[in-house]
Design a protein around this motif. Sequence first.
Motif, PDB file in Angstrom:
ATOM      1  N   LEU A 185      -1.598  13.690   4.579  1.00 18.21           N
ATOM      2  CA  LEU A 185      -0.957  14.981   4.821  1.00 18.21           C
ATOM      3  C   LEU A 185       0.509  14.947   4.426  1.00 18.21           C
ATOM      4  O   LEU A 185       1.042  15.905   3.841  1.00 18.21           O
ATOM      5  N   ASP A 186       1.198  13.840   4.756  1.00 16.81           N
ATOM      6  CA  ASP A 186       2.605  13.706   4.366  1.00 16.81           C
ATOM      7  C   ASP A 186       2.753  13.758   2.849  1.00 16.81           C
ATOM      8  O   ASP A 186       3.659  14.415   2.314  1.00 16.81           O
ATOM      9  N   ALA A 187       1.853  13.061   2.132  1.00 13.64           N
ATOM     10  CA  ALA A 187       1.907  13.053   0.675  1.00 13.64           C
ATOM     11  C   ALA A 187       1.629  14.437   0.101  1.00 13.64           C
ATOM     12  O   ALA A 187       2.259  14.850  -0.881  1.00 13.64           O
ATOM     13  N   ALA A 188       0.702  15.173   0.702  1.00 11.47           N
ATOM     14  CA  ALA A 188       0.401  16.531   0.231  1.00 11.47           C
ATOM     15  C   ALA A 188       1.633  17.428   0.350  1.00 11.47           C
ATOM     16  O   ALA A 188       1.906  18.246  -0.533  1.00 11.47           O
ATOM     17  N   ARG A 189       2.372  17.268   1.416  1.00 14.74           N
ATOM     18  CA  ARG A 189       3.599  18.063   1.602  1.00 14.74           C
ATOM     19  C   ARG A 189       4.668  17.661   0.603  1.00 14.74           C
ATOM     20  O   ARG A 189       5.347  18.514   0.005  1.00 14.74           O
ATOM     21  N   GLU A 190       4.834  16.350   0.398  1.00 11.23           N
ATOM     22  CA  GLU A 190       5.892  15.868  -0.488  1.00 11.23           C
ATOM     23  C   GLU A 190       5.590  16.139  -1.954  1.00 11.23           C
ATOM     24  O   GLU A 190       6.468  16.554  -2.715  1.00 11.23           O
ATOM     25  N   VAL A 191       4.353  15.912  -2.361  1.00 12.72           N
ATOM     26  CA  VAL A 191       3.993  15.984  -3.779  1.00 12.72           C
ATOM     27  C   VAL A 191       3.660  17.400  -4.219  1.00 12.72           C
ATOM     28  O   VAL A 191       4.087  17.856  -5.277  1.00 12.72           O
TER      29      VAL A 191
END
Length: 390
Positions: A58-64
Motif C-alpha cells: 500500500l505504501d508503494a502504491a501511494r508513492e509510485v
Amino acid sequence: MTILITGGDGYLGWPTTLRIATQTDDRVIAVDNLARREWVESVGSTSALPIGSIDERLDAAREVHGVQNLSFVEGDLVEREFVDELLSVHEPDTIVHTAAQPSAPYSQINGERANFTQHNNLQATRNLLWGLEEHDLTDTHFIETTTTGVYGAPEFPIPEGGATMENQGERDEVPFPAMAGSWYHLTKSHDAANMRLAHKQFGIPISDVRTAITYGTETEETNADPRLSTRFDFDYYFGVVAHRFCAQAVAGYPMTVYGKGEQRKPFVALEDAVEGLAQLALADPDDRPSDLTVYNQVTREISIVEIAETIADVANEFELGVEVEHFENPRDEDETHKMVMENDRYDHLIGGQSTTFEEGMRSLLGTLVEYEDVITAHEDRFLPGVLTED
C-alpha cells in the motif's frame, strides 16, 4: 462509489486492485485474510518473486502511483459476522470477488483439504450474496472469477456460459452442465449455480468471469516498482503449468509433461485477465449489466506439450539448456483432448489479446532468471511429494 475487491492480496487480486485504484477516484477497498501465503508455505514452497507485506504494498502504491483512494481490510469471508460488518460499513457499489483457495491439486491431497476448499470457497460466496440481499444492496454489481474448469472437457466447442438443450423436439437455453474435474473446480461450479439463483431471487446483477489458466509476472502497474510485484508460485500445487515449466527451465530441471501432453487448455495473460476485471468494475453505472452474464476469460487454447516446446525455444535465448520429459499423468484426463472455447464476449471487453503466448513466456523467463536461487532451493516442489505438516 465504492469498489470492494476480495482476495486483494492474491496473484490476480493484487494487480486487479492496483489497476482499478489507479483508474478511478472512487473508494477502493481490498479485502483478504492473507491465507494464500500460508497455504503455499504449508506445501513447502514460496513465491519466486519476493512480495512485500500488505502495508509495504500500500505504501508503494501511494508513492509510485499516487494512489490515495485505496485501503485494506483484513478478515475472513467465511465468517458471517465479518461479512455483515464489511457490507454494512462500506456499502459497496461493486464487488470483485477473487478470493478463494485456487488450487485443484491442493484440493485433491486428502479429504481434509477437499473439505476445507469446499467450505472456504462456497461459504465466502454465499455470505457475500446473502449479505447483499440482507443489507439492501441488491443493486451492487457482483463480479466473480470462477474458472473455465467448470466446463470439463466436452468434445464440442464450449459456449460462453450457456447451452442449447433439445428434448422431444423442444429446445431451450440452459446453464452449461457442471463437469468439473476436481474438488476445487466443483466449488466454482456450485458458485456459478448459487450466483444464478441469487440473481433470480434477489435481482443482483452478476458477471460470472470464468478465468482460464493465467500466466505472467507483471502488469503495467506492478512493473513500476519491485515492491508492487504480485506473487509467482511455481510448485506442483499452486504453480500453473506454464509457470512451473518456466521455473524448471531456469533451474535446469527437465520440464515435466504429464502423459502425452497433447490436451489443449485455455490460457489468458495476467495483463488481459486484470484488464477485463477492471473494465467490468469501472463500467459507468448506466452501462453496467442488470442481468447475469458469463464471460470466458480466455484468449487462446494451447496444448501442454506445445507450452513446453515454446518455453524450450525461448529458453535458448537466455542460454538455458532445458529438456522436455514425459511422466505418468497423476490426473485422470484425456491427454489428447482438443479443447475449443468461445470467447467473443470477453475478447470484445478487453479489445483483443495484448500479447502472444511466446512474448509472455519471454517476459516471464526474463524475470525469473533473476530469482534462480529461490527456485533452485525449492526445486523438489516441482513434483508432488511428501508435504510439510500443517
